[in-house]
Write a protein that holds these residues in place. Structure first.
Motif, short mmCIF file in Angstrom:
data_model
loop_
_atom_site.label_atom_id
_atom_site.label_comp_id
_atom_site.label_asym_id
_atom_site.label_seq_id
_atom_site.Cartn_x
_atom_site.Cartn_y
_atom_site.Cartn_z
N ALA A 1 0.84 -1.19 0.00
CA ALA A 1 0.00 0.00 0.00
C ALA A 1 0.88 1.24 0.00
O ALA A 1 2.06 1.20 0.38
CB ALA A 1 -0.93 0.02 1.21
N THR A 2 0.30 2.35 -0.42
CA THR A 2 1.03 3.63 -0.45
C THR A 2 0.86 4.41 0.85
O THR A 2 1.68 5.24 1.19
CB THR A 2 0.54 4.50 -1.61
N CYS A 3 -0.27 4.16 1.56
CA CYS A 3 -0.57 4.89 2.79
C CYS A 3 -0.61 6.39 2.55
O CYS A 3 -0.23 7.19 3.41
CB CYS A 3 0.43 4.56 3.90
N SER A 4 -1.08 6.76 1.37
CA SER A 4 -1.15 8.19 1.04
C SER A 4 -2.15 8.40 -0.09
O SER A 4 -2.55 7.45 -0.77
CB SER A 4 0.23 8.70 0.62
N THR A 5 -2.55 9.64 -0.27
CA THR A 5 -3.48 9.99 -1.34
C THR A 5 -2.72 10.32 -2.61
O THR A 5 -1.50 10.52 -2.59
CB THR A 5 -4.34 11.20 -0.94
N ARG A 6 -3.46 10.41 -3.70
CA ARG A 6 -2.82 10.77 -4.98
C ARG A 6 -2.27 12.18 -4.94
O ARG A 6 -1.30 12.49 -5.65
CB ARG A 6 -3.84 10.63 -6.13
N HIS A 7 -2.85 13.06 -4.12
CA HIS A 7 -2.39 14.44 -4.05
C HIS A 7 -1.08 14.58 -3.30
O HIS A 7 -0.39 15.59 -3.45
CB HIS A 7 -3.46 15.31 -3.36
N GLU A 8 -0.74 13.57 -2.49
CA GLU A 8 0.46 13.69 -1.67
C GLU A 8 1.56 12.78 -2.22
O GLU A 8 2.25 13.14 -3.15
CB GLU A 8 0.11 13.39 -0.21
N ALA B 1 -16.98 4.97 -5.38
CA ALA B 1 -16.53 6.35 -5.21
C ALA B 1 -16.14 7.01 -6.52
O ALA B 1 -16.14 8.25 -6.62
CB ALA B 1 -15.34 6.40 -4.23
N THR B 2 -15.82 6.22 -7.53
CA THR B 2 -15.49 6.79 -8.83
C THR B 2 -16.65 7.62 -9.37
O THR B 2 -16.46 8.69 -9.96
CB THR B 2 -15.11 5.69 -9.82
N ASN B 3 -17.86 7.13 -9.15
CA ASN B 3 -19.04 7.90 -9.55
C ASN B 3 -19.43 8.94 -8.51
O ASN B 3 -19.61 10.12 -8.81
CB ASN B 3 -20.22 6.96 -9.78
N SER B 4 -19.58 8.51 -7.27
CA SER B 4 -20.18 9.37 -6.25
C SER B 4 -19.33 10.58 -5.90
O SER B 4 -19.87 11.62 -5.51
CB SER B 4 -20.47 8.55 -4.98
N THR B 5 -18.01 10.49 -6.00
CA THR B 5 -17.16 11.63 -5.63
C THR B 5 -16.70 12.46 -6.81
O THR B 5 -16.17 13.56 -6.61
CB THR B 5 -15.93 11.16 -4.84
N ASN B 6 -16.89 11.96 -8.02
CA ASN B 6 -16.40 12.70 -9.18
C ASN B 6 -17.49 13.43 -9.96
O ASN B 6 -17.21 14.45 -10.60
CB ASN B 6 -15.64 11.76 -10.12
N LEU B 7 -18.71 12.93 -9.91
CA LEU B 7 -19.80 13.69 -10.54
C LEU B 7 -19.93 15.10 -9.97
O LEU B 7 -20.17 16.04 -10.73
CB LEU B 7 -21.12 12.92 -10.39
N PRO B 8 -19.77 15.30 -8.65
CA PRO B 8 -19.86 16.67 -8.14
C PRO B 8 -18.78 17.61 -8.65
O PRO B 8 -18.92 18.84 -8.53
CB PRO B 8 -19.71 16.48 -6.62
N THR B 9 -17.70 17.09 -9.22
CA THR B 9 -16.67 17.96 -9.78
C THR B 9 -17.03 18.44 -11.19
O THR B 9 -16.36 19.33 -11.72
CB THR B 9 -15.32 17.24 -9.84
N LEU B 10 -18.05 17.86 -11.79
CA LEU B 10 -18.38 18.15 -13.18
C LEU B 10 -19.59 19.05 -13.35
O LEU B 10 -19.72 19.73 -14.36
CB LEU B 10 -18.62 16.84 -13.95
N VAL B 11 -20.50 19.03 -12.38
CA VAL B 11 -21.71 19.84 -12.49
C VAL B 11 -22.01 20.49 -11.15
O VAL B 11 -21.51 20.06 -10.09
CB VAL B 11 -22.92 18.97 -12.92
N ASP B 12 -22.83 21.54 -11.17
CA ASP B 12 -23.23 22.22 -9.94
C ASP B 12 -24.72 22.56 -10.02
O ASP B 12 -25.44 22.06 -10.88
CB ASP B 12 -22.37 23.46 -9.69
N LYS B 13 -25.17 23.43 -9.12
CA LYS B 13 -26.61 23.71 -9.02
C LYS B 13 -27.18 24.44 -10.23
O LYS B 13 -28.40 24.52 -10.37
CB LYS B 13 -26.89 24.51 -7.76
N TYR C 1 -8.48 12.79 -0.67
CA TYR C 1 -8.65 12.21 0.66
C TYR C 1 -8.54 10.69 0.72
O TYR C 1 -8.30 10.14 1.79
CB TYR C 1 -10.01 12.62 1.23
N ALA C 2 -8.73 9.99 -0.39
CA ALA C 2 -8.72 8.53 -0.36
C ALA C 2 -7.33 8.00 -0.68
O ALA C 2 -6.59 8.57 -1.49
CB ALA C 2 -9.72 7.97 -1.37
N SER C 3 -6.97 6.88 -0.05
CA SER C 3 -5.70 6.24 -0.35
C SER C 3 -5.70 5.76 -1.80
O SER C 3 -6.72 5.31 -2.32
CB SER C 3 -5.44 5.07 0.59
#
Length: 532
Positions: A193-200, A231-243, A398-400
């Motif tokens: 495991a990497t024990c880290s997120t993609r951002h870090e 999470a691929t769907n649930s956390t990334n759709l909010p980055t593509l559209v808004d109210k 936030y996800a590993s």
């Protein structure tokens, strides 16, 4: 754009280049190569698209009435049991939640009632623990309950059963072979495991290699992979559209898409499954009316569909959806969780199956938990969109990140599917999967069962309807040596309970014949051959 990427695409001219199936080494004059595909002009393409042949037999009226009566009886007996629990056990945990004063109840009242009195009685048909890999056969751990499925005890024995419930479409979920060997080497080189997120510090060279391979396999500019398919769907759709955006979603879309749409804050409208007339009506109204109250134009209109619908065995009408997307200047999000690796001559999903250009699909999503025998998911799109997702996705922040052996499993299996391992094993598995699913579906339909979905789907739903017959079907098939998945309300409509079979390239014809014979026997006992 309030931090949201602007999805741009140019509408092709009538004779624009169209991506077609198959990898060609010798490209005829006038054609080009892109991402390993042969690209032809529309006016030169004589290939016929598959006929969209789906069957959804309506529920027989008598069976529907009997199903409602069955649920009514179960509910009446459920209330009687609750009354006895209340008076005999006073405020028992089985009757009411305790110790949560001042907090919101964990369950809605009817949800708790349904789980307690209906679902619990048939819980032995679900969540059966296994102690083997999900191959053509599995080992089920035997368990026994003395209190109507409230608690279980394991007997210490196991039962070998034919597996018709796993998503191991191409048979790559194995504990030996080239994929397993490569994954072991990845552990030695990269660790578990990497024990880290993609951002870090969680991005390694194996992740970069995987993303480049996915983009090349799908036929898009770029891709990003995630450690969890949901999470691929649930956390990334909010980055593509808004109210200020509109999502137009198929009524049978997966819960991960539904959650992602809700989290985005966008306005959501539902169209009837695969009903292109209803979809066009919603799109036309959205373009004309605009946003509520202000009637300003929507910032974006995003159509969300799946390639293969996991509960119905249905295939999206992709060419028609793309035509409507272009007509109304909308954008398309395609979830290929059950179609990537399982559909198309070379396993590249429904876009290849229908012979459409992946560039006509703005965002292509899929998971690695089915055909590739691993975990996680991907999003493939233009470089602009992928770069935006990298910088704003909660999964990236936030996800590993995906573990190295899981990434290597995907790389190895995908290269086998593409034929880059120097063998024809990938093509052999794809042919076996297609032949097995068609053979199995045809045999059940011939026997008189009501089967939902498309003839080319690897998912075969068999309608059972009545709740008692649904649980009896699961128990009787297990007695005959194979494990099946049964699904009922609320996962399906109240009058559409079913058994859902998932076919694999790992199944032999003899195993399928054994399952068909057992299903026929159980079908006669339970009288569920409604078309016989």
């Amino acid at each position: 754009m309030n931090g949201h990427i602007r999805l741009e695409h140019n509408l092709p001219e009538p004779n624009a280049l169209t991506l077609r199936n198959g990898i060609q080494k010798n490209v005829p004059k006038g054609d080009t190569m892109k991402n390993g595909y042969r690209v032809q002009r529309d006016d030169e393409d004589t290939r016929k698209r598959p006929v969209h042949n789906e069957e959804f037999e309506p529920t027989p009226l008598l069976i529907a009435v009997l199903t409602y009566i069955s649920y009514a009886i179960l509910i009446i007996f459920g209330y009687m049991r609750d009354l006895m629990r209340f008076y005999r056990l006073e405020k028992s945990r089985a009757y009411k939640e305790l110790g949560n004063e001042g907090f919101v109840p964990l369950y809605a009242s009817f949800e708790s009632f349904y789980t307690r009195n209906l679902y619990r009685r048939s819980n032995d048909c679900f969540n059966r623990p296994i102690c083997s890999l999900p191959g053509a056969e599995i080992d089920l751990m035997e368990r026994h309950s003395d209190d109507y499925n409230w608690t279980y005890r394991f007997t210490g024995n196991s039962t070998k059963a034919l597996n018709l419930g796993s998503y191991n479409y191409l048979g790559f979920a194995a504990n030996s072979g080239p994929c397993t060997d490569a994954s072991e080497l990845a552990i030695r080189e990269h660790g578990l495991a990497t024990c880290s997120t993609r951002h870090e510090y969680g991005t390694m060279d194996i992740h970069v290699e995987l993303e480049q391979l996915v983009a090349r396999f799908i036929g898009k500019e770029a891709a990003m992979v995630f450690g969890m398919g949901f999470a691929t769907n649930s956390t990334n759709l909010p980055t593509l559209v808004d109210k200020k955006c509109l999502i137009v979603s198929d009524e049978l879309n997966h819960s991960s898409l539904i959650l992602g749409a809700k989290l985005s804050g966008a306005k959501v409208q539902i169209f009837r499954h695969n009903d292109m007339a209803h979809l066009e009506k919603i799109l036309r109204s959205a373009v004309i009316q605009g946003q509520p109250r202000t009637h300003k134009a929507w910032k974006k209109i995003l159509i969300i569909v799946e390639g293969v619908y996991s509960m119905e065995g249905s295939i999206v009408k992709l060419p028609e959806v793309i035509a409507l997307k272009k007509k109304y200047k909308a954008y398309l999000y395609l979830d290929e969780a059950h179609s990537i690796g399982a559909m198309g001559p070379t396993g590249r999903g429904v876009s290849e199956y229908f012979g459409v250009n992946p560039d006509d699909i703005d965002i292509m999503m899929g998971t690695f938990t089915k055909s590739f025998g691993s975990v996680g998911g991907y999003i493939s799109a233009s470089k602009e969109i992928i770069n935006h997702i990298r910088s704003s996705s909660h999964s990236a922040a936030y996800a590993s990140s995906m573990s190295a052996p899981c990434a290597q499993q995907i790389i190895s299996s995908m290269k086998i599917i593409m034929g880059e391992d120097g063998t024809d094993e990938g093509q052999r598995r794809l042919r076996a999967l297609a032949n097995n699913s068609k053979y199995f579906r045809k045999a059940l339909k011939k026997a008189g069962f009501i089967i939902y979905g498309h003839d080319d789907s690897v998912i075969v739903p068999l309608l059972l309807y009545l709740p008692g017959k649904t649980t009896a079907f699961s128990r009787e098939t297990l007695k005959r040596g194979f494990a099946s998945v049964v699904v009922g309300f609320p996962a399906t409509g109240i009058v559409e309970s079913r058994a859902r079979f998932c076919i694999s390239a790992a199944h032999t014809r003899e195993q399928l014949d054994k399952a068909i014979a057992a299903i026929n026997e159980v079908g006669d006992i339970l009288c569920v051959k409604y078309l016989a």
